[in-house]
Structure formats: C-alpha cells, structure tokens
Enzyme design. Sequence first.
Site, PDB file in Angstrom:
ATOM      1  N   TYR A 133       0.831  -1.211   0.000  1.00 49.27           N
ATOM      2  CA  TYR A 133       0.000   0.000   0.000  1.00 49.27           C
ATOM      3  C   TYR A 133       0.869   1.266   0.000  1.00 49.27           C
ATOM      4  CZ  TYR A 133      -3.077   3.729   1.618  1.00 49.27           C
ATOM      5  OH  TYR A 133      -3.755   4.918   1.737  1.00 49.27           O
ATOM      6  N   ARG A 140       1.307   6.818  -6.720  1.00 52.77           N
ATOM      7  CA  ARG A 140       0.142   7.699  -6.881  1.00 52.77           C
ATOM      8  C   ARG A 140       0.518   9.151  -6.601  1.00 52.77           C
ATOM      9  NH1 ARG A 140      -5.234   6.733  -3.261  1.00 52.77           N
ATOM     10  NH2 ARG A 140      -3.677   6.759  -1.596  1.00 52.77           N
ATOM     11  N   ARG A 206     -11.243  13.587   1.885  1.00 50.15           N
ATOM     12  CA  ARG A 206     -12.236  12.804   2.632  1.00 50.15           C
ATOM     13  C   ARG A 206     -13.557  12.706   1.891  1.00 50.15           C
ATOM     14  NH1 ARG A 206      -9.177   9.771   5.934  1.00 50.15           N
ATOM     15  NH2 ARG A 206      -7.667  11.095   7.000  1.00 50.15           N
ATOM     16  N   GLU A 316     -13.970  -0.471   6.762  1.00 48.75           N
ATOM     17  CA  GLU A 316     -13.927   0.810   6.051  1.00 48.75           C
ATOM     18  C   GLU A 316     -15.262   0.972   5.307  1.00 48.75           C
ATOM     19  OE1 GLU A 316     -10.170   1.688   4.062  1.00 48.75           O
ATOM     20  OE2 GLU A 316     -11.283   2.540   2.379  1.00 48.75           O
TER      21      GLU A 316
HETATM   22  C1  3EB Z   1      -7.628   6.286   6.100  1.00 53.58           C
HETATM   23  O1  3EB Z   1      -8.428   7.062   6.642  1.00 53.58           O
HETATM   24  C2  3EB Z   1      -8.167   4.947   5.695  1.00 53.58           C
HETATM   25  O2  3EB Z   1      -5.398   5.375  -0.065  1.00 53.58           O
HETATM   26  O3  3EB Z   1      -7.025   5.930  -1.404  1.00 53.58           O
HETATM   27  C3  3EB Z   1      -9.330   5.471   2.991  1.00 53.58           C
HETATM   28  C4  3EB Z   1      -9.717   5.968   1.737  1.00 53.58           C
HETATM   29  C5  3EB Z   1      -8.040   4.999   3.155  1.00 53.58           C
HETATM   30  C6  3EB Z   1      -8.821   5.998   0.672  1.00 53.58           C
HETATM   31  C7  3EB Z   1      -6.588   5.604  -0.281  1.00 53.58           C
HETATM   32  C8  3EB Z   1      -7.143   5.042   2.075  1.00 53.58           C
HETATM   33  C9  3EB Z   1      -7.532   5.529   0.839  1.00 53.58           C
HETATM   34  O4  3EB Z   1      -6.434   6.578   5.909  1.00 53.58           O
HETATM   35  C10 3EB Z   1      -7.597   4.432   4.458  1.00 53.58           C
END
Ligand code: 3EB
Length: 346
Positions: A133, A140, A206, A316
Amino acid sequence: MTWSSFQTGPFSSSAVLGAVVYGPRSRNPHLDRGFPELTVHAVTDPADAFTEVWHTDRPIERGTLDGVVHADDGETLFCAARIDSSDDCAEAVRATYLTALCLTRRLDHQRIFRMWNFVENINGTNSEGLEVYRDFCRGRARAFHEFGFTDQQLPAATGVGALGGGIGFCLLAGRSAHSVTIENSRQVPAYRYPQRYGPSSPSFARATHVAAGSGASIYVSGTASVVGHETLHRGQIAEQCRETLANLEHLLSADNLARHGLRPGRRLEDLRNIKVYVRHQRDLPTVREICAKAFSPAADIAFLNVDLCRSDLLVEIEGIVLSEVTGQITRVRGRHGVARVTSGGS
Ligand code: 3EB
C-alpha cells in the site's frame, strides 16, 4: 449521470457510462459490452458477485488509451485501468495513473472527483520491505505531483485490498460541474499523514461535493476508525465500526460542511450506494448489524471481505449522498451477467 447495480436481464448499453464488477476473478478493463468495464477480484463465491453501473441519458463517446478504457458523456468521464501484479508497483502505478490523468486533460475533464483503487496483497511487502500500500501511495503521489495537482484537487477515494488481479482502479471526472474538496475536522488530511505511515502520504480527500443541476452530490471516501492520524480500537470490530460511523456523521455534519462553505448538513441516513469493506469474514455479522441500524433501509449496502490499507484497520465504509435532483438510483445486487439497468426516482 447516475449509478445503479444490475440484475440479469435484457440490457441497453447506450445508457451505460461504465461498470465495475465485483467478481470471483479479475479481468483486464475492456469495452466488450460496449462500455468500459472494470472487473475486480473481490469475492470468493461467484454467487456473491455484483456489478455497479454508472449510467446517463446523454450521448456517450468511448475509447481506449494504452489499456485505459474510458467513456465520456460530455459532462462526466469514467476511466478504468489495471496494473499487473509485481514486486514493486510504484513505477507502474505512477505511469498508469499518468495515462489516466493525461486522458482527463485531453478530454477536458480535469476535475477528478472520485477514484477507487483495489490493490492485491495490499498488506504484503515489496522487494525493499515496503508495504505494498505504501509503495502504491508513492507511485500515486508522484503521478499527482507530476501532473501538477494541488492538495485541493485530490479526489475522494477508496484504497482497499483485492483478492487478485494486481491493482485495478477507476475514476469519475467532471468537465463543468462545480466541485469542492471536503476534509474531516476529526481527521488529519490523509495527504498530511506523518512519515511513519509511509514515505508518501495517501493522495485523497475525505469527500467531494459535486454540483448536479440545482442540487449536489457528496462522494464520501472510504472512511475508517482513524481519528487525527491514528487508528483507534485496535482489534475491536464493533468499536472500529462505531468510530467509522462517527467519522462519517461528523464529515457530513452542518458544522464540518460549513468549514467548506457548504450547506446544509447531511446525516448518515442520507448516504446511498454504501460499500462496507470488512477485513475478517467472522466480523461480518457484527458489522452488518451495526450498519443496518445506522443507515437508511433504502441505502442498499454491499459488503466485501477484503484487506484494508493499514493492517490494524478492520472495517472501512464509503457512500454517496445523492443530489435531490438527479438521485434516481436503485441498486439491485445480482449475478454479474448481462444486465438490465434499473433506475428509480425521477
Ligand atoms: C484512512 O483514513 C483509511 O489510499 O485511497 C481510505 C480511503 C483509506 C482511501 C486511499 C485510504 C484511501 O487513511 C484508508
């Protein structure tokens, strides 16, 4: 542009902007059915497969660029791509992201408001011992940086595990729609996470608030039990699920939206197109029960048993608050065969 899932039956491809199959194996993105389709290996039992369909009443132009399939209705662009499994994914992620980003520029849809990333072996390690990841985040971040994106231009996103198929991703981008990037004041912006979570912070917002007619939709990113930048309630599924709901509730609250000049506040009951990613199969009953109470019966929640981007995250949740104006959406889960696109509402 609206969204639904489909059931087996007769099917009109002219209305489909794009589709994502959550199936028992992965496939290269293709246009075989006349629209771009991403097939993610996300279920074990074929009976659990389902497909999400984005559809539109506007004329669509479709194509392929270096393996990236796309469809454009003049207002919204859907793109999908897949990257082969490899020990080190950052460079391939960078390159394939850049192909997709260049496509959004070429087709004049530079406001990318939502992305989904499905990463095989997401908690494994690459040849340098870096978590897959984190390696993905490196590629990215480079792509967005090289493309000239500021933090305010980052899309809402989901980044979760897949059971196979390397890395599949898709995006939605808009041409003219006014959109606003939303952060959550309970959480540090992901793009400012400290170094201890990896050499490059995750590149996502978010949520995004996207004007649609006289209304607006809110695309909510994958949300987990992260407060500040820390994972809370390690090993405790019910608590992580409730903390996640608290994050979602606050994200959509009048108070949080007002920080971005947006109103009115929304509620958990306003979320639709919900997907819940659960790390452990054994936690599904608990998560289902909590989610059934928190969300509207009209929400049609899909559950997927996949890994998540931090090894201590157990659940999630993502969703969309649909515009009152264009929210004609129903999702009928079913076999991912040929399908009848269903649409309710206006
Ligand atoms: C977080 O809050 C949880 O890497 O695109 C949530 C949504 C999370 C998108 C991403 C990762 C991603 O960090 C993880």
